[in-house]
Design an enzyme around this catalytic site. Structure first.
Site, short mmCIF file in Angstrom:
data_model
loop_
_atom_site.label_atom_id
_atom_site.label_comp_id
_atom_site.label_asym_id
_atom_site.label_seq_id
_atom_site.Cartn_x
_atom_site.Cartn_y
_atom_site.Cartn_z
N CYS A 45 43.93 41.52 75.92
CA CYS A 45 44.76 40.51 76.58
C CYS A 45 44.19 39.10 76.38
O CYS A 45 44.94 38.13 76.22
CB CYS A 45 44.86 40.78 78.07
SG CYS A 45 45.41 42.44 78.44
C1 BEZ Z 1 42.80 45.58 77.05
O1 BEZ Z 1 43.69 45.10 77.76
O2 BEZ Z 1 42.01 44.90 76.45
C2 BEZ Z 1 42.76 47.05 76.90
C3 BEZ Z 1 43.43 47.85 77.80
C4 BEZ Z 1 43.38 49.22 77.66
C5 BEZ Z 1 42.70 49.80 76.60
C6 BEZ Z 1 42.04 49.00 75.70
C7 BEZ Z 1 42.07 47.62 75.84
#
Ligand code: BEZ
Length: 211
Positions: A45
């Site tokens: 994100c």
């Molecule tokens: C993330 O938002 O970075 C993420 C979420 C779940 C699994 C891997 C990465």
């Protein structure tokens, strides 16, 4: 029930990092992109919000207002934005909704309980000036979205809205477009002075009209 193309994008009022926003009012006559991410302070994100900020000029050029959603609170968003700015070498320049009560996530069906009980998936909705949904995308939490692809779809949607052309598979800016089936070949000849190539009666191409 999930939202479908052509549905009116649900309206809401929410707290964001840029103050209280009434969604439809905030959109005005612009195109819009509302997109969700699983949680603050997560790696994928962080890169996605950074890339969106870096592409500010590209969204602006297309008249698209951008707003992000996550179910974390406002103070968390504010702290996280500092990290995004630092690590992605940018300045977050669009509002993040603090959707703690999941009102927006539920309106837009952004929580897929069989993927995650609590977190939103990576949803994208592109909304036209008529407030209708023009594109939906759903990515898993572990895959960062391709924001250049999102811009490419916006270009295609705007070409259709403005010039009655569609775009073929893997189309890129500057390549030939397809005359939509609703336009007769006779009308197409008038409408597209750069020329119409009739490959089949139903498959007609023309140079990109706005180039
Ligand atoms: C993330 O938002 O970075 C993420 C979420 C779940 C699994 C891997 C990465």
């Amino acid at each position: 029930m999930s939202l479908r193309l052509g549905d009116i994008a649900p309206d809401f009022t929410a707290e964001t990092t840029e103050g209280t926003i009434n969604f439809h009012e905030w959109l005005g006559n612009s195109w819009g992109m509302i997109f969700s991410h699983p949680a603050d302070f997560t790696p994928v994100c962080t890169t996605e919000l950074g890339r969106t900020a870096q592409l500010k000029d590209e969204f602006e050029k297309r008249g698209v207002k951008v707003i992000a959603v996550s179910v974390d609170p406002l103070d968390s968003h504010t702290e996280w934005i500092k990290d995004i700015n630092e690590t992605q070498k940018t300045t977050v320049n669009f509002p993040l909704i603090a959707d703690e009560d999941r009102k927006v996530a539920q309106l837009y069906d952004m929580i897929h309980p069989n993927a995650s009980e609590k977190a939103t998936v990576r949803s994208v909705f592109i909304i036209g000036p008529d407030k209708k949904i023009k594109l939906t995308l759903t990515y898993p939490a572990s895959t960062g979205r391709n924001f250049y692809e999102i811009l490419r779809v916006i270009d295609s949607l705007q070409l259709t809205a403005n010039y009655q052309v569609a775009t073929p598979a893997d189309w890129q800016e500057g390549e030939d477009c397809i005359v939509v089936p609703a336009v007769s070949t006779e009308d197409a000849m008038q409408k597209f002075p750069k020329g119409v190539n009739v490959i089949k009666p139903y498959l007609r191409t023309t140079p990109q009209p706005n180039k």
